[in-house]
Design a protein around this motif. Structure first.
Motif, PDB file in Angstrom:
ATOM      1  N   UNK A 134       0.682  -1.260   0.039  1.00  0.00           N
ATOM      2  CA  UNK A 134       0.150   0.011   0.005  1.00  0.00           C
ATOM      3  C   UNK A 134       0.771   1.152   0.013  1.00  0.00           C
ATOM      4  N   UNK A 135       1.790   1.196   0.785  1.00  0.00           N
ATOM      5  CA  UNK A 135       2.660   2.435   0.731  1.00  0.00           C
ATOM      6  C   UNK A 135       3.460   2.497  -0.247  1.00  0.00           C
ATOM      7  N   UNK A 136       3.985   1.521  -1.159  1.00  0.00           N
ATOM      8  CA  UNK A 136       4.570   1.785  -2.345  1.00  0.00           C
ATOM      9  C   UNK A 136       3.570   2.373  -3.610  1.00  0.00           C
ATOM     10  N   UNK A 137       2.225   1.746  -3.436  1.00  0.00           N
ATOM     11  CA  UNK A 137       1.365   2.325  -4.390  1.00  0.00           C
ATOM     12  C   UNK A 137       0.949   3.798  -4.278  1.00  0.00           C
ATOM     13  N   UNK A 138       0.989   4.258  -3.011  1.00  0.00           N
ATOM     14  CA  UNK A 138       0.609   5.566  -2.807  1.00  0.00           C
ATOM     15  C   UNK A 138       1.919   6.379  -3.047  1.00  0.00           C
TER      16      UNK A 138
ATOM     17  N   UNK B 158      -1.943   2.547 -11.680  1.00  0.00           N
ATOM     18  CA  UNK B 158      -1.464   2.392 -10.269  1.00  0.00           C
ATOM     19  C   UNK B 158      -2.923   2.400  -9.371  1.00  0.00           C
ATOM     20  N   UNK B 159      -3.753   3.168  -9.676  1.00  0.00           N
ATOM     21  CA  UNK B 159      -4.920   3.033  -8.770  1.00  0.00           C
ATOM     22  C   UNK B 159      -5.712   1.681  -8.960  1.00  0.00           C
ATOM     23  N   UNK B 160      -5.579   1.357 -10.468  1.00  0.00           N
ATOM     24  CA  UNK B 160      -6.388   0.016 -10.635  1.00  0.00           C
ATOM     25  C   UNK B 160      -5.823  -1.205  -9.767  1.00  0.00           C
TER      26      UNK B 160
ATOM     27  N   UNK C 101     -10.894   2.015  -7.142  1.00  0.00           N
ATOM     28  CA  UNK C 101     -10.996   1.547  -8.719  1.00  0.00           C
ATOM     29  C   UNK C 101     -12.109   2.881  -9.370  1.00  0.00           C
ATOM     30  N   UNK C 102     -13.049   3.554  -8.614  1.00  0.00           N
ATOM     31  CA  UNK C 102     -13.773   4.663  -9.221  1.00  0.00           C
ATOM     32  C   UNK C 102     -12.514   5.632  -9.967  1.00  0.00           C
TER      33      UNK C 102
END
Length: 922
Positions: A771-775, A793-795, A814-815
């Motif tokens: 999660x930290x890496x995605x953010x 990335x959000x997907x 996802x939205x």
């Protein structure tokens, strides 16, 4: 002979030509290449069609001349002379280009495509509210620059009400893409009737049949050949030998008929044949200089050979060529000398120089110098082929062997630039034995290498170019750098299909030659940086490539820089520098358009498409693809459809992607271009990741693992492999791809590179670390304004949250993913986001496709550019059509879409690219 007899057996051709003109009267346009051997009746057809055209059809007509083939834009100037009054209505770049091509203004070499657009504009203005019939007879004699401009305009006709008919003996390469109408010889019955009318006294049947067989039904031959035979020959059946080419036999028969004329009349005919301008005043002045009186004019007219009216002409084009070929060299020199004396040195210096050269037998420096000055003017007007012809003749007339060598080298350069490498190599052979300086010898070696590579594209090219560059190093460092970059480009062009040892040899030679330099020149820096990249890898090259990028961004560009900038843009991609990529891509397209260098524009637009993809503007990418296709359709540029391939993959259009990939893969294998294979594999991985078919994405992305040191598409395939392997549970493969990706992104240390690395790292981790890496990745992509990667990335983040049972937080990501991805046009990924939203318990409703699907390809092209804010005139310039045609297509677009304003286009066209999520009510 009656008009009916002359047109016997020509109903098919007349019907097709009349149909074209009838369509023009209803606002449609068309062009046709009318071909057939000399004397087959093309001119008679054109005469008849022009006569039958109604008062509602304007007619512009010209006949090209063999003697003007070496004068750049001579044919176009003759065609456009009556139309130039409308030039003020053309866009400024087009008006300036055509005026420069005619020598009416001081300017740099005009773009041949701007000249072609100007011709199209002039023809459109001339048509006005009625149809225009434009006839070019003997089009095979058009100079190269004029032929390309006319072909350009003919291919871009739309709804202007214009018909262009080009009559020629055989359809050459320039006109090969036009609709064709071949005029064949007459059938047996029609040939018999024509012979009966030509020789009413009757013929022996065997003689008649022999004449028909030898003439192959050629109407002029059937009329003229019998007149060359004596009664005894006719009676005995002794006709002309069939081993002689038909055209020469017809010319010989024509000369037999002219034999009774006096010597002054013959000289007058030769004078008229030597002047392609058809200017009666010029003919009168030249004839007076030769002492020819009215008796000579009367005799030539009475013999039905010469026609003098508003222009001077011959009753058939073969009369001109027959007279000129039959004349003695001495007589030819006499008439050319007379024409040179009466041609204005101020108004027509090039034609005067050419006549003087044709009148000169022995070397003459003054004549040669005039030809050299004409070559300079031809270059300025964009006539490289004409410059080559002037310089070649200048060299022949140059007394000094030293100066002759210099002029021959210049002639070779002009011929190479004109796209005639075979002629350049042939001319290079004539330089052997001349006293050359060391610099001239080095330039000859360079020219031989360039022309040879242009012809063969084989492995010897880089070696020869490298040797030429090294030979120039101490003599002309600037020219040496230009040759080094050509050698490096030739060496690395093949990628994995090329010769790695050759790439290393060229790169190391460049590094050795530039080792002691500390230049701030953009070209010097990019040369050394690319050589370092090829020879020693990314880390060794990063510093120099960054300096090169900065130099390209800061320094004022020159004309030569345009051809170097693709290396700079390539470096921006390899260095993950989004800002530099955008700036350099915009700069290259801007320079190519401003300079009219349309041969470079497709490559520049391809780089711009990469920047547009980074910006998430797939509509702009598609508009760039449309423009590239328009350029390729008129230039034959060999650039493969990479943009269409990548666009199809991002939009999730599998069938369309398959079509482009088959073409590009075959082309890459045939040309030995590894880049093409990387592009196919990368785009395939993007396509299948977007469609959620991860096992297939693993297969194609894995093909690039051995080649990631080449960077570019191979490097970018690593991120796709991490995503695909993570979804298929192949953790070891995902980690391997991540390690390779880290090795090419960590040293770069830009936001883009670090964002990519964080996105990949997140997929090989789980839980809070992921999660930290995605953010972190999303934040960096946002900072670099790369929306497609924000959406992807959000997907991935949303999918991770869904797997962990955190549906509410997943829906938030996802939205956003769906909104960003669908807004960018990444329909495959948007559909994947919509399906994942359904898993999280949320349903999306998507509008059905609308009437935009009814648009034709050209209507879509026009609509997309209009959506970007371009006017009809701008659209016409981009797509190489007239503004009138652009306006016509816009009216059709409005009708089909049911809209009234251009501001409604974005919404209306968006319906075409809406993703159609599968399952349920999504």
């Amino acid at each position: 002979m009656t008009e009916t007899a002359r047109l016997r057996g020509r109903q098919r051709e007349l019907t097709e030509l009349d149909a074209l003109i009838s369509r023009a009267r209803t606002g449609h346009s068309g062009a046709v290449a009318l071909s057939g051997e000399a004397g087959v009746g093309k001119t008679a057809l054109l005469d008849h069609v022009a006569t039958r055209a109604t008062a509602h059809v304007r007619i512009e007509r010209m006949a090209a001349s063999e003697s003007e083939m070496e004068l750049a834009y001579a044919g176009l100037q003759q065609l456009c002379g009556p139309l130039m009054g409308s030039a003020e209505h053309l866009p400024a770049p087009q008006r300036e280009a055509i005026e420069a091509s005619f020598g009416m203004r001081e300017a740099s070499a005009p773009s041949p495509f701007l000249v072609g657009l100007a011709l199209l504009g002039l023809l459109t203005e001339a048509a006005g509210d009625r149809a225009l019939l434009c006839i070019v007879d003997d089009a095979q004699w058009l100079d190269e620059a004029s032929a390309r401009a006319v072909a350009f305009a003919a291919r871009r006709l739309g709804v202007e009400g214009i018909v262009i008919v080009l009559a020629m003996r055989t359809v050459g390469e320039v006109f090969a893409g036009l609709p064709q109408l071949t005029v064949q010889g007459l059938g047996y019955d029609d040939s018999c009737e024509l012979l009966r009318l030509a020789m009413p006294g009757g013929l022996d049947r065997r003689v008649r049949d022999q004449l028909i067989a030898e003439s192959r039904g050629n109407p002029l031959a059937l009329r003229e050949l019998p007149r060359a035979l004596s009664p005894a020959e006719i009676a005995g059946g002794f006709t002309l030998t069939s081993s002689m080419p038909l055209e020469h036999r017809i010319e010989q028969s024509l000369m037999v008929q002219l034999e009774p004329l006096s010597e002054p009349a013959h000289l007058l005919l030769l004078l008229a044949a030597s002047d392609p301008t058809g200017d009666p005043e010029l003919l009168w002045r030249a004839s007076a200089a030769l002492g020819l009186g009215h008796d000579a004019f009367d005799a030539a007219k009475d013999a039905d050979a010469l026609v003098i009216g508003a222009r001077v002409g011959f009753r058939h084009p073969l009369v001109r060529s027959a007279v000129y070929r039959a004349a003695s060299p001495e007589d030819r020199r006499r008439v050319h000398a007379a024409l040179a004396d009466v041609t204005s040195i101020d108004q027509d210096p090039d034609r005067r120089a050419w006549h003087r050269a044709s009148a000169t037998l022995r070397p003459d420096e003054k004549v040669a110098a005039d030809l050299e000055r004409s070559a300079v003017r031809a270059r300025i007007r964009g006539g490289a082929a004409a410059a080559g012809a002037f310089l070649e003749r200048a060299a022949e007339l140059t007394p000094s062997p030293v100066d002759r060598g210099q002029r021959l080298i210049a002639a070779v350069e002009a011929k190479h630039d004109a796209g005639a490498p075979t002629a350049a190599l042939h001319l290079l052979d004539t330089i052997h034995g001349l006293p050359l300086t060391a610099l001239q010898e080095a330039r000859v070696a360079r020219l031989r290498a360039r022309a040879g590579y242009a012809l063969r594209r084989d492995s010897s090219g880089p070696q020869l170019l490298l040797a030429a560059a090294q030979g120039l190093e101490d003599l002309d460092p600037v020219l040496a750098r230009d040759t080094y970059i050509e050698a490096l480009a030739a060496a690395i062009y093949g990628g994995r299909l090329g010769d790695a040892e050759q790439v290393a040899a060229v790169s190391n030679a460049i590094l050795e030659a530039t080792a002691a330099e500390d230049s701030d020149s953009a070209r010097d820096l990019i040369l050394r940086g690319q050589a370092l990249l090829a020879a020693k890898g990314q880390e060794a090259a990063i510093g120099t490539l960054r300096r090169a990028q900065q130099a390209f961004l800061e320094q004022v560009p020159d004309a030569l820089e345009l051809h170097w900038m693709w290396f700079a843009s390539r470096a921006a991609q390899d260095l993950w520098d989004a800002r530099a990529l955008r700036a350099l891509a915009d700069r290259q397209v801007e320079l190519a358009r401003a300079a009219g260098v349309v041969t470079v524009l497709p490559i520049a637009l391809s780089l711009l498409m990469l920047a547009q993809t980074v910006d998430g503007d797939m509509d702009a990418v598609e508009a760039s693809c449309d423009e590239i296709d328009a350029i390729k359709s008129v230039t034959g540029h060999p650039l493969p459809p990479y943009g269409r391939l990548l666009l199809a993959s991002y939009r999730g259009k599998e069938q369309e992607w398959e079509r482009w990939s088959v073409e590009i893969r075959a082309d890459a294998q045939a040309r030995g271009e590894g880049y093409g294979l990387s592009a196919v594999n990368f785009s395939e991985a993007v396509l299948y990741n977007g469609l959620g078919r991860f096992a297939e994405a693993v297969v194609c992305a894995s093909r690039e693992l051995p080649y990631t040191h080449e960077l570019n598409h191979a490097m970018r395939s690593l991120l796709e492999l991490v995503e695909a392997a993570s979804h298929t549970g192949e953790r070891a493969l995902a980690e391997l791809a991540f390690e390779k990706l880290e090795s090419v992104t960590r040293p770069v240390d830009t936001n883009w590179a670090l964002a990519v690395l964080a996105m990949a790292d997140a997929q090989v981790h789980e839980g809070d670390a992921a999660e930290a890496l995605y953010r972190k990745a999303i934040e960096r992509f946002e900072r670099e304004r790369i929306p497609i990667m924000v959406g992807r990335c959000c997907l991935l983040y949303g999918e991770e949250l869904n797997r962990r049972g955190r549906q509410e937080q997943a829906r938030e990501q996802l939205r956003r993913a769906y909104e960003v991805l669908s807004g960018c046009g990444l329909n495959g990924f948007a559909q994947r986001a919509a399906q994942e939203l359904r898993v999280s318990g949320e349903t999306l409703r998507v509008r059905a496709r609308g009437s935009a699907a009814q648009l034709t390809d050209q209507e879509l092209n026009v609509a997309r550019l209009a959506r970007e804010g371009l006017t009809n005139r701008d659209i016409g310039a981009r797509l190489f059509i007239s503004s009138h045609t652009a306006e016509y297509h816009m009216r059709k677009v409005f009708t089909k879409l049911g809209i009234k304003r251009r501001t409604e286009l974005r919404t209306a066209l968006a319906e075409l690219d809406q993703p159609v999520p599968g399952g349920g009510g999504v």
